[in-house]
Design a protein around this motif. Structure first.
Motif, short mmCIF file in Angstrom:
data_model
loop_
_atom_site.label_atom_id
_atom_site.label_comp_id
_atom_site.label_asym_id
_atom_site.label_seq_id
_atom_site.Cartn_x
_atom_site.Cartn_y
_atom_site.Cartn_z
N PRO A 172 18.01 91.58 44.48
CA PRO A 172 18.65 90.07 43.82
C PRO A 172 17.75 89.00 44.54
N ARG A 173 17.55 88.98 45.64
CA ARG A 173 16.69 87.73 46.19
C ARG A 173 15.37 87.63 45.61
N GLU A 218 24.18 89.30 40.02
CA GLU A 218 24.23 88.87 41.28
C GLU A 218 23.55 87.33 41.53
N VAL A 219 22.51 87.11 40.47
CA VAL A 219 21.96 85.90 40.77
C VAL A 219 22.07 85.32 39.47
N ASN A 229 12.80 82.37 39.08
CA ASN A 229 12.85 80.81 39.15
C ASN A 229 11.32 80.55 39.20
N GLU A 269 22.21 81.46 39.19
CA GLU A 269 20.89 80.90 40.05
C GLU A 269 19.75 80.83 39.38
N LYS A 286 15.51 86.81 41.82
CA LYS A 286 15.70 85.25 41.73
C LYS A 286 14.46 84.61 41.75
N HIS A 287 13.89 85.05 43.09
CA HIS A 287 12.52 84.06 43.36
C HIS A 287 11.56 84.22 41.92
#
Length: 551
Positions: free
Chosen positions: A110-111, A137-138, A118, A141, A114-115
């Protein structure tokens, strides 16, 4: 440096290319539809699309992006899936609509997801439902406006689609629970078939892909690859390979994921232009299923990385296949070990021809000649319209057989890293030369040899030790399946060599391997630490992660 490599070019290969004939990558498919309308273009899960069918379906998807989602030229679509027919449909559809493609590794955490979403500014995403829980999960965001969800069997029809999707979800239980609000890919295609695609003017300077680096040197960065970059590299590899291909007759095995730049450029774009038939392998780690697919298609070409070739050569079902049609094996992504190449040639009768490239070079920089009869241990010659230099740490050019950093210049070099002019300036100088981060040598005949990654070099008592050399020697031992060499901190010597080994023969010991290395390596290069593993950490493409081993 003078282009001495031209003297080693096969006589059939031109020294220069003209890539002005195409305005955008979508012109490639358009041309092949005219030349090979009913020729099979791509197959997966027993379903085959002809060039005409791929053209129609991609136009339907493009129309849906335009008319239903309101996506315009320059908007960004993330593609997050393994090798399925949905990928080339969406790929060519987005290219037709002038939409920028953001390739996403479906195994991202997920990290990482997300990066990338975005950082790229993705407006929409098409992803396999197996990975929807990661997005969930993101989801709050990121700035996505549209989420299109597909299932493994969505490109199949009728009963087969139902059976495949049912098996994946309820029998194999491969789809974690999620509650993401989505558009179904099948609905998008159905609606798109009723809409009229409006052609978009796309030029070479427009961005085609945001291709993210693996992030092994820090935060993952998006390499901006224009249509010009990609067309140029397509034409460079085409000039190198076309004299040795049978146009409209090649069948290539595509086991490397299409979201990876090597497979995207060579297997997808290049073989589309050549009227090739690409066999998409969704899960190459399933060796039994992989070999069953290979048995169904008399293939003429295959691309892969060292670990893939090694795995196949150690699979009995692969050894039993008919290789009478196979003429071309291309290795890239990581160094091909001689022991693996020897095993491959023994099984198939065809040598592995190694090439070299980077995400930042779209990707091909050099390749071995396709008329080569044996494994060379080099990464070949620079492809047409490519200049290279070997430089020391003070930016001075070095001579033949002197090891230094490889620098590259050519039309395939990226426009830069997205929104990171500081990072771009670190790797591209004022003259347009790209620093590869790889230590290489060039000989008088123009052949390049990668000594190793600059950052992976091991320093033993002031002596440089290159992991590739150690790995090549250890891999020659009959009891070794896989190996990686890294530096182990040492109070006296700074570092000593450590090898991480997966056994092929359970009885081999640390002493066996060190004795073997003593026969082939000078004292400071001999491993001082040996660790045995059940498996080595790898990227989804199969590249061994030395960084993870160092941790």
């Amino acid at each position: 440096m003078e282009p001495v490599w031209f003297n080693s070019y096969p006589k059939e290969v031109s020294k220069t290319i003209d890539f002005s004939q195409y305005s955008s990558l979508s012109d490639i498919l358009k041309e092949s539809v005219v030349n090979y309308p009913e020729r099979p273009a791509v197959s997966n899960l027993g379903v085959t699309l002809s060039y005409s069918e791929l053209d129609k379906k991609s136009s339907d998807f493009a129309a849906y992006l335009q008319k239903e989602l309101g996506m315009q030229k320059g908007d960004k679509l993330a593609l997050m899936m393994p090798n399925l027919l949905q990928y080339p449909i969406a790929l060519y559809g987005a290219l037709k609509a002038g939409v920028v493609i953001v390739n996403v590794n479906p195994l991202y955490t997920p990290r990482e997801l997300k990066h990338q979403l975005n950082d790229s500014g993705a407006n929409a995403i098409l992803l396999l439902e197996n990975f929807a829980n990661t997005l969930e999960e993101v989801i709050d965001e990121v700035q996505l406006k549209h989420i299109i969800l597909t299932n493994v069997g969505d490109a199949c029809s009728g009963l087969k689609k139902f059976i495949v999707n049912f098996a994946v979800k309820y029998i194999k239980k491969m789809i974690p629970a999620h509650s993401v609000s989505v558009i179904k890919f099948t609905d998008a295609m159905s609606q798109g078939s009723t809409l009229q695609f409006e052609p978009v003017s796309v030029e070479q300077q427009d961005t085609a892909f945001l291709q993210y680096t693996g992030g092994t040197t820090g935060v993952s960065k998006g390499a901006v690859l224009s249509h010009r970059n990609m067309i140029a590299n397509l034409m460079q590899t085409d000039a190198w390979m076309r004299p040795f291909l049978e146009l409209g007759k090649e069948t290539i095995i595509t086991a490397l994921p299409l979201y990876h730049i090597f497979s995207l450029t060579v297997n997808c774009l290049l073989f589309t232009r050549a009227g090739g038939h690409s066999i998409l392998i969704t899960n190459p780690r399933d060796m039994k299923g992989f070999c069953k697919t290979l048995q169904q298609y008399p293939f003429t070409a295959i691309t892969g990385v060292n670990t893939l070739f090694n795995g196949l050569c150690n699979t009995n079902a692969f050894k039993a296949l008919d290789f009478s049609k196979l003429r071309l094996t291309i290795g890239g992504g990581m160094a091909v070990q001689k022991s693996v190449s020897d095993a491959w040639e023994k099984v198939t009768g065809v040598p592995i021809l190694e090439g070299y490239g980077l995400t930042e070079t779209s990707p091909v920089v050099s390749m071995n000649p396709l008329n080569a009869k044996t494994y060379s241990g080099t990464i070949g010659l620079p492809v047409p319209n490519t200049d290279i230099q070997i430089r020391d740490d003070n930016n001075n050019q070095l001579g033949f057989k002197e090891a230094g950093e490889l620098w590259v210049k050519g039309p395939q070099v990226m426009e830069g890293y997205l929104n990171r002019p500081d990072e771009t300036a670190k790797v591209i100088d004022d003259g347009g030369w790209l620093a590869t981060g790889d230590i290489a040598t060039i000989d008088e005949a123009g052949y390049l040899r990668i000594v190793d990654r600059k950052k992976d070099m091991i320093l033993v008592s002031g002596f440089n030790v290159y992991p590739n050399e150690i790995e090549d020697i250890v891999a020659l031992h009959a009891g070794v399946l896989e190996v990686a060499a890294i530096g182990e901190p040492d109070e006296i010597k700074g570092e000593v060599v450590k090898i991480c080994v997966v056994k092929k023969e359970p009885e081999i010991t640390e002493e066996d391997l060190i004795k073997h290395c003593r026969e082939h390596l000078t004292g400071y290069k001999i491993p001082k630490v040996v660790e045995f593993y059940d498996e080595l950490p790898k990227t989804n493409v199969g590249k061994i992660l030395r960084k993870e081993l160092r941790k």
